[in-house]
Design an enzyme around this catalytic site. Structure first.
Site, PDB file in Angstrom:
ATOM      1  CG  MET A   1      -2.828   4.846   2.458  1.00  0.00           C
ATOM      2  SD  MET A   1      -3.755   3.590   3.378  1.00  0.00           S
ATOM      3  CE  MET A   1      -4.163   4.472   4.888  1.00  0.00           C
TER       4      MET A   1
ATOM      5  CB  VAL B   1      -0.878   0.009   1.279  1.00  0.00           C
ATOM      6  CG1 VAL B   1      -1.641   1.314   1.403  1.00  0.00           C
ATOM      7  CG2 VAL B   1      -1.826  -1.176   1.295  1.00  0.00           C
ATOM      8  CB  CYS B   2       2.192   3.695  -1.834  1.00  0.00           C
ATOM      9  SG  CYS B   2       1.446   3.857  -3.456  1.00  0.00           S
ATOM     10  CB  ALA B   3       0.297   8.323  -1.081  1.00  0.00           C
TER      11      ALA B   3
ATOM     12  N   GLY C   1      -0.978   4.502  -5.113  1.00  0.00           N
ATOM     13  CA  GLY C   1      -0.966   3.248  -5.872  1.00  0.00           C
ATOM     14  C   GLY C   1       0.211   3.079  -6.827  1.00  0.00           C
TER      15      GLY C   1
END
Lengths: 376, 75
Positions: A100, A71-73, A75
């Site tokens: 996120m 997961v990141c900010a 994608g």
């Protein structure tokens, strides 16, 4: 190329309490501020920029055949890191689509129960922020309480249910998220209700919520009774639905109570809060099922995603309801205030119609956890 | 500010600004300054955290017309 997973699929895993391993590759400040949480969710944080030369920093924390959700900010970085992990011989690696940002906007409908005369009550769980909104449907009509900004989701759901949205209600002027109430009501040509004491500065027309003036969903079948319950804001209003459910807004949560300071009047409102919790609610049936507008802790999310508790049980175990002494209550509330939600002043102004930020700005304002509760 | 090298990462989404910055840093010597231009808003926090973890120093950063600029001194 690694695989992706949708927010919908991840949401199901979280609410069904499935073992889930998340590798969050955002920078550590952002991770510490806000992350994916759940009863059976394990999260490892390692910023993506520490993994550009290889996944050694995390290799010993992962197993080759284990499901790993990166997961990141937004994608992008998670996709790259998921590829790296896969290239290192791991077989079950996914990147969360939209990161996120998308997680923050996902709403998961959870059925709470049936109403008299064939209707139903649904709780929409916003897992990324802990916001809860409600969908009351009866006889082809629907009422929505504390709608989020993503109004298409409610519209689509009401179509699926074959219902027309007639009433859109906010329990109070929100400070942690941008209300979709007014926009949704305009779009479906329904009525938008607000407590008048929270609406003194709003720039638009609304229908005032008044204690004792019931809202009827689906002709004569389901009653939504407003109960004036100030404390989080001066106007905060709760609802008794179908004599069974108590929608408490941001006044009473499952494990905690509302905070009285987000409009800057903590000393004035702490007394109202105490009065609502220790006398107004006490006059109501102990068997009412409390349905709050937020949750803050993973353990409040029951299996299947429900966030609820019997009112009488909360008087026995909610830490905010055990402090009879007025001075002690004051002390507990004012000394335990958590940091204020991100951009809460601008969020309030947006909800009053005073400013109209564009969608990207609105998304940015809403990042982070809700922080509307005080824990005793 | 005098930079040894200027890197244009405008229009690139995360993670590319950092990936390129890292590459750019490999091509300069210790004590040299890399100037980075980016438009991805997340770049600011990420570059700051990344520079810190590598011991590099961000000498200055500006934001003008949506363009973020950084001057990073290599450790």
């Amino acid at each position: 190329m690694s695989k992706t997973i949708t927010t919908k699929k991840l949401a199901k895993k979280v609410i069904n309490h499935e073992e889930t391993l998340i590798l969050d590759v955002r920078n550590t400040d952002e991770f510490d501020n806000w992350k994916i949480e759940g009863e059976k969710v394990e999260v490892i944080n390692e910023p993506y920029f520490n993994l550009l030369d290889g996944i050694d920093p995390i290799a010993d924390k992962l197993q080759k055949d284990q499901e790993i959700i990166v997961v990141c900010a937004k994608g992008g970085s998670s996709e790259m890191i998921a590829d790296f992990i896969e290239e290192a011989g791991y077989t079950n690696v996914y990147s969360l689509e939209g990161g996120m940002k998308a997680w923050s906007e996902h709403l998961e409908p959870v059925k709470i129960g049936d109403l008299s005369d064939g209707g139903s009550l649904y709780q929409f769980v916003r897992l990324g922020k802990g916001c809860l909104s409600y969908f009351i449907v009866s006889n082809g009509e629907a009422a929505i309480v504390d709608a989020n900004r993503m109004i298409d989701i409610y519209e689509d759901f009401s179509k699926e249910q074959g219902a027309q949205i007639k009433h859109v209600i906010d329990t109070h002027l929100h400070a942690d998220h941008i209300s979709g109430g007014r926009k949704l009501a305009e779009k479906v040509e329904g009525e938008y209700y607000l407590p008048p004491k929270d609406a003194t500065e709003v720039t638009f027309d609304y229908t005032p919520l008044e204690d004792g003036k019931d809202i009827i969903v689906g002709n004569t079948s389901v009653q939504v009774q407003p109960v004036y319950s100030p404390g989080h804001t001066i106007g905060s209003t709760s609802f008794i639905v179908d004599d069974t459910y108590l929608l408490t807004g941001d006044i009473l949560f499952v494990k905690s109570i509302g905070r009285p300071d987000l409009a800057g009047l903590v000393e004035d409102w702490v007394g109202d809060l105490r009065n609502t919790l220790y006398s107004r609610y006490k006059e109501l049936s102990e068997d009412l099922m409390v349905l709050p507008a937020h949750y803050s802790f993973a353990e409040e999310l029951g299996k299947g995603g429900k966030v609820s508790a019997r009112l009488g049980d909360l008087y026995g175990r909610n830490s905010g309801l055990q402090v009879e002494d007025e001075n002690e209550f004051r002390k507990m509330v004012t000394e335990n205030l958590p940091p204020q939600p991100n951009a809460y002043e601008d969020i309030r102004k947006t909800n009053m119609g005073k400013i109209t930020p564009d969608t990207d700005k609105q998304k940015e304002m809403e990042t982070g956890p809700n922080r509307c509760a005080v824990e005793g | 500010m005098e930079a040894t090298k200027v890197l244009d990462a405008k229009g690139l989404a995360c993670p590319m600004p950092i990936v390129k910055t890292k590459k750019g840093m490999n091509e300069i010597n210790s004590g040299d300054v890399l100037e980075v231009h980016a438009t991805d808003k997340g770049a600011k926090n990420d570059l700051t955290a990344w520079a810190k973890s590598g011991g590099h120093e961000i000498l200055e950063n500006t934001e003008e017309d949506g363009v973020l600029k950084f001057w990073i001194k290599k450790a």
